[in-house]
Design an enzyme around this catalytic site. Sequence first.
Site, PDB file in Angstrom:
ATOM      1  N   GLU A  11      -5.966 -10.341  -2.084  1.00 14.37           N
ATOM      2  CA  GLU A  11      -6.764 -10.208  -0.858  1.00 14.37           C
ATOM      3  C   GLU A  11      -8.253 -10.118  -1.017  1.00 14.37           C
ATOM      4  OE1 GLU A  11      -5.401  -7.320   1.619  1.00 14.37           O
ATOM      5  OE2 GLU A  11      -3.220  -7.589   1.211  1.00 14.37           O
TER       6      GLU A  11
ATOM      7  N   GLU B 284       0.848  -1.337   0.189  1.00 16.88           N
ATOM      8  CA  GLU B 284      -0.068  -0.100   0.091  1.00 16.88           C
ATOM      9  C   GLU B 284       0.862   1.274   0.053  1.00 16.88           C
ATOM     10  OE1 GLU B 284      -2.862  -0.271   3.206  1.00 16.88           O
ATOM     11  OE2 GLU B 284      -3.454  -2.540   2.461  1.00 16.88           O
TER      12      GLU B 284
END
Length: 360
Positions: A267, A160
Site C-alpha cells: 500500500e 493489521e
Amino acid sequence: MRAGRPGRRRVVAGILATGVAACSRVSRSEPAANVAPLRSVVAFPVGCAVTTAHLADPTYAALLNAQFSQVTPEWEMKMEYILQADGSLRFEAPDAIAAYARAQGLSLFGHNLVWYSQRPVAFARLDGQPDAFAKAYDGYIAAVAGRYRGRAVGWDVVNEPIAEDGGGLRDSLWSRNLGEIDYMRRAFDQAHAAAPDAVLFVNDYNLESLPRKRSAFLRLAETLLKSGAPLGGLGAQCHLTADLEPGSLSRMMRELAALGLPIHVSELDISLNRAKAGFASRADLIERQSRLAAEVGEAFARLPAAQRFAFTVWGLRDKESWLRSAAENPDPPWDAPLLFDDAGRPKPVLGALERGFASA
Ligand code: G3I
C-alpha cells in the site's frame, strides 16, 4: 466521494452494464515522455489500489492500464461493502473490479478478509455467541475467497493484527469471539480451502518505522507458520511519511525477507503533509519522498525473485489518495503522496522509484 460524481450504484452499473467491453476500448495511454511505463521496467507485478468510481473514468483507466499489471480493490472487497446488516452479501463492485482486471489482463489481489477496524452489524449482533459467530465467520470467508477462486492471485487474509505499540496483538471483535490466534488460524484455513491457489498474507503498517511492531509482526508470522497455518506471504503496507529516517525501509525489508516468505509492498504512499511539522521545507520533503521511493524500490528489487510477490501503490493520482480525503486533508497544502499528479502526469518520485528498481 467528491461532489458532482455519479452516484455509486450508477457507477457500478455503468461498469457492469457496458461490461468490460467499454473498459477494453480504453487504450493504453502513452505515458508521459521520458518515463517508461512502470510495468515495463520490472519483472514482478506492480499494483495499484482502485475503486469502481475511479475505473469508470476512461482517462484514469488508460493511465492505470499503461502503468500497472495488478489491482487491489481499495475498499469494495472488504466487509464494509460486501456484508449487509441482514447478513446477506453484495458483490456488484468487487465483481466489476474482477471483471475489469480480467478484461485488461491485470492480476487481482484480494483485500481484505478480516480487519480489526471492520465491525459489521451482522457480526456485532453475534458477539458473545461463539458457535454462531464462528459459523458465520467461516461462512463469510469461504464465500468471499471462494467467489474469486482462480481470479485473485492472493489475499490479505488478516489485516493489521499487531498492536500499534508492538506490545502484542490487537484486541478485536474477532479475537474476543474466536481467540487471538485462532481467529487468524481459522481465517487462513478457510481462505486456503476456498481458494487453494491464492497466496495468503498477513498485512500491517509502520513495520518500517516501529521496530518493536515489526518484531511482533515477525513473531506472529512464525507462530502462524508453526501452527500449520497456510501463511504464504508478508504484507508491508508502507504508508510512509517523507520524514522517515533513511535506511529504515532497507532494514525492514532485510528482516522480513529473512523469514523466507514472499513479500508484498502492499500500500505504498509517501505523505508530505504527515511529516513532522517544521521538519523540512516542502521542496526538501519532495526530495526526501523521492529518496525513500528509491530506497524501497531498491530494497524490494534486491529480494530473491521468489520473494518479490508484488509492489503496490495505494492509488493512481494524488487526488485519488485517501490522504486527500476531506477528513485527512481538509485544507491546502494538498498532500502529494503518489506517483502521478492530479492531472495524471508522472512526478519525480516515479522516476526515483524506477531508478531504485533498476539499481538492484
Ligand atoms: O464512495 C462511498 C460513497 O458512495 C458512500 O456514500 C460513502 C458512505 O458510505 O462511502 C464511500 O466509500 C468510502 C470509500 O473509502 C471511498 O472513499 C468508504 O465509506 C470508506 O470506508 C473508504 O475508506 C477506505 C478505508 O481503507 C476503509 O475501508 C479508504 O478509501 C482506503 O484508502 C483505506 O485503505 C486502508 C487499507 O484498507 C488498510 N491499510 C490502511 C489504508 C488506509 O487507511
